[in-house]
Design an enzyme around this catalytic site. Structure first.
Site, PDB file in Angstrom:
ATOM      1  CB  CYS A   1      50.972  35.807  38.865  1.00  6.85           C
ATOM      2  SG  CYS A   1      50.186  35.118  40.264  1.00  6.85           S
TER       3      CYS A   1
ATOM      4  CG  HIS B   1      50.712  30.582  33.672  1.00  3.92           C
ATOM      5  ND1 HIS B   1      50.043  31.342  34.613  1.00  3.92           N
ATOM      6  CD2 HIS B   1      50.163  30.885  32.474  1.00  3.92           C
ATOM      7  CE1 HIS B   1      49.135  32.091  33.996  1.00  3.92           C
ATOM      8  NE2 HIS B   1      49.175  31.830  32.710  1.00  3.92           N
TER       9      HIS B   1
HETATM   10  C1  CIR Z   1      43.972  33.236  35.427  1.00  3.28           C
HETATM   11  O1  CIR Z   1      43.510  32.110  35.296  1.00  3.28           O
HETATM   12  O2  CIR Z   1      44.366  33.903  34.477  1.00  3.28           O
HETATM   13  C2  CIR Z   1      44.048  33.810  36.827  1.00  3.28           C
HETATM   14  N1  CIR Z   1      42.921  33.378  37.588  1.00  3.28           N
HETATM   15  C3  CIR Z   1      45.316  33.392  37.522  1.00  3.28           C
HETATM   16  C4  CIR Z   1      46.537  33.912  36.831  1.00  3.28           C
HETATM   17  C5  CIR Z   1      47.782  33.608  37.581  1.00  3.28           C
HETATM   18  N2  CIR Z   1      48.899  34.107  36.876  1.00  3.28           N
HETATM   19  C6  CIR Z   1      50.127  33.627  36.990  1.00  3.28           C
HETATM   20  O3  CIR Z   1      50.358  32.667  37.708  1.00  3.28           O
HETATM   21  N3  CIR Z   1      51.077  34.185  36.262  1.00  3.28           N
END
Ligand code: CIR
Length: 258
Positions: free
Chosen positions: A250, A163
Site C-alpha cells: 500500500c 482489503h
Molecule cells: C486505511 O484504513 O485506509 C489506512 N489506515 C490503511 C490503508 C492500507 N492500505 C492498503 O492496505 N492498501
C-alpha cells in the site's frame, strides 16, 4: 527514468496516529519511527530499480502514505479511485496530478467507492474485493472502464480483513500467497496457491518487485514458505505502519517502464 520505472510514494503525515482503522486496535504510534521505516521501504524500491517520486503530505491527511488505495495503474491507463473512507478523498487530487504525465486518467464516480488495496491485477484477470471500502457500483464501473482494454474484472468477497490484498497477493507468475480464512481459495482456481502460516493471518500482503518479493519481517514463518517455494524474499520492518493497518503493497504506486 530508472531501469524498471517510477514508484510514487507519499510522505508519512504527522497525523498518522489519527488514521482510519477497521480491524486493528488503535495503539500509540511513533511517527518518527514510521518515517524511518518508510525511508527503508523507499530504499528497497530504489535498489529494485525504481525512481522514487515522493509526494508531500499534510496534517489533514493521516493516511496519505498509503498511496496504493488512490489509483490503479494499467499499461495503457490509470484509474483514480473514490476511496471508501471519506477522510481519504482529500488525497486524490495530488495523486491524479502525479500520474497524469504517465497515463491517461479515468475516474471511479459516485456512488462507486473503491480502494486500490482491493484490486489484485494478474496477467489474465483483475480481481476486485468487495469490502467495507469497495462496493459493487465501483466494481461494475471498473469492468466498463477496462472492457476496451481487454481486461476481465472478477469480483471476490473479502471478510475479516481490510482489503483483498490483505488476503491475497501475487508472488510469481501464476502463484498467489493467500490467507484462506479471509478469501475463498476457490476464487483463484487457475493459480497455484501458497497459504500463509496460520499463526500469521496478516502475512498475505507481499510486494512483487521484478523477480523478488518484499514482505514485512513480522511474518517469518510465511517468509520461510515463500523461500521454500524458490522465491527471492526481502524482509522490511513495517511495524509502525502496520499499526495504521498498512502493509508493503500500500505504500507505493508502481509505474513500470513500458
Ligand atoms: C486505511 O484504513 O485506509 C489506512 N489506515 C490503511 C490503508 C492500507 N492500505 C492498503 O492496505 N492498501
Amino acid at each position: 527514468m530508472a531501469e524498471h520505472g517510477v514508484a510514487i510514494t507519499r510522505e508519512v503525515s504527522e497525523a498518522l496516529g489519527s488514521c482510519e482503522l477497521t480491524h486493528v486496535q488503535r495503539t500509540s504510534l511513533n511517527v518518527a519511527a514510521a518515517r524511518a521505516q518508510h525511508c527503508m521501504y523507499e530504499h528497497a524500491l530504489t535498489e529494485a530499480g525504481f525512481e522514487v517520486v515522493r509526494l508531500a503530505a499534510a496534517p489533514d491527511m493521516p493516511d496519505s502514505v498509503f498511496v496504493e488505495d488512490i489509483a490503479l495503474i494499467f499499461p495503457d491507463l490509470a484509474v483514480i479511485t473514490r476511496p471508501g473512507a471519506l477522510s481519504r478523498r482529500i488525497e486524490v487530487p495530488a495523486i491524479a496530478d502525479a500520474l497524469r504525465p504517465y497515463r491517461p486518467l479515468q475516474y471511479i464516480q459516485s456512488p462507486g467507492t473503491m480502494d486500490g488495496g482491493d484490486v489484485l491485477t494478474t496477467a489474465g484477470v483483475v480481481f476486485v474485493g468487495r469490502s467495507t471500502r469497495t462496493n459493487t457500483e465501483a466494481i461494475d464501473e471498473l469492468s466498463r472502464l477496462l472492457a476496451p482494454h481487454n481486461r476481465q474484472v472478477r469480483e471476490v468477497d473479502v471478510n475479516g480483513c481490510l482489503h483483498l490484498k490483505s488476503a491475497a497477493t501475487d508472488v510469481a507468475d501464476g502463484v498467489l500467497l493467500i490467507n484462506p480464512r479471509f478469501v475463498a481459495p476457490s476464487s483463484f482456481r487457475e493459480f497455484d496457491l501458497i497459504e500463509v502460516d496460520p499463526l500469521e493471518p496478516l502475512a498475505a500482503n507481499a510486494l512483487r518487485l521484478g523477480d523478488a518479493l518484499v514482505v514485512a519481517d513480522a511474518y517469518p514463518r510465511t517468509r520461510d514458505r515463500l523461500v521454500k517455494a524458490g522465491l527471492k524474499v526481502y524482509s522490511l520492518d513495517m511495524s509502525e505502519l502496520a499499526k495504521a493497518e498498512g502493509g508493503v503493497t500500500c505504500c507505493s504506486l508502481l509505474i513500470p517502464t513500458a
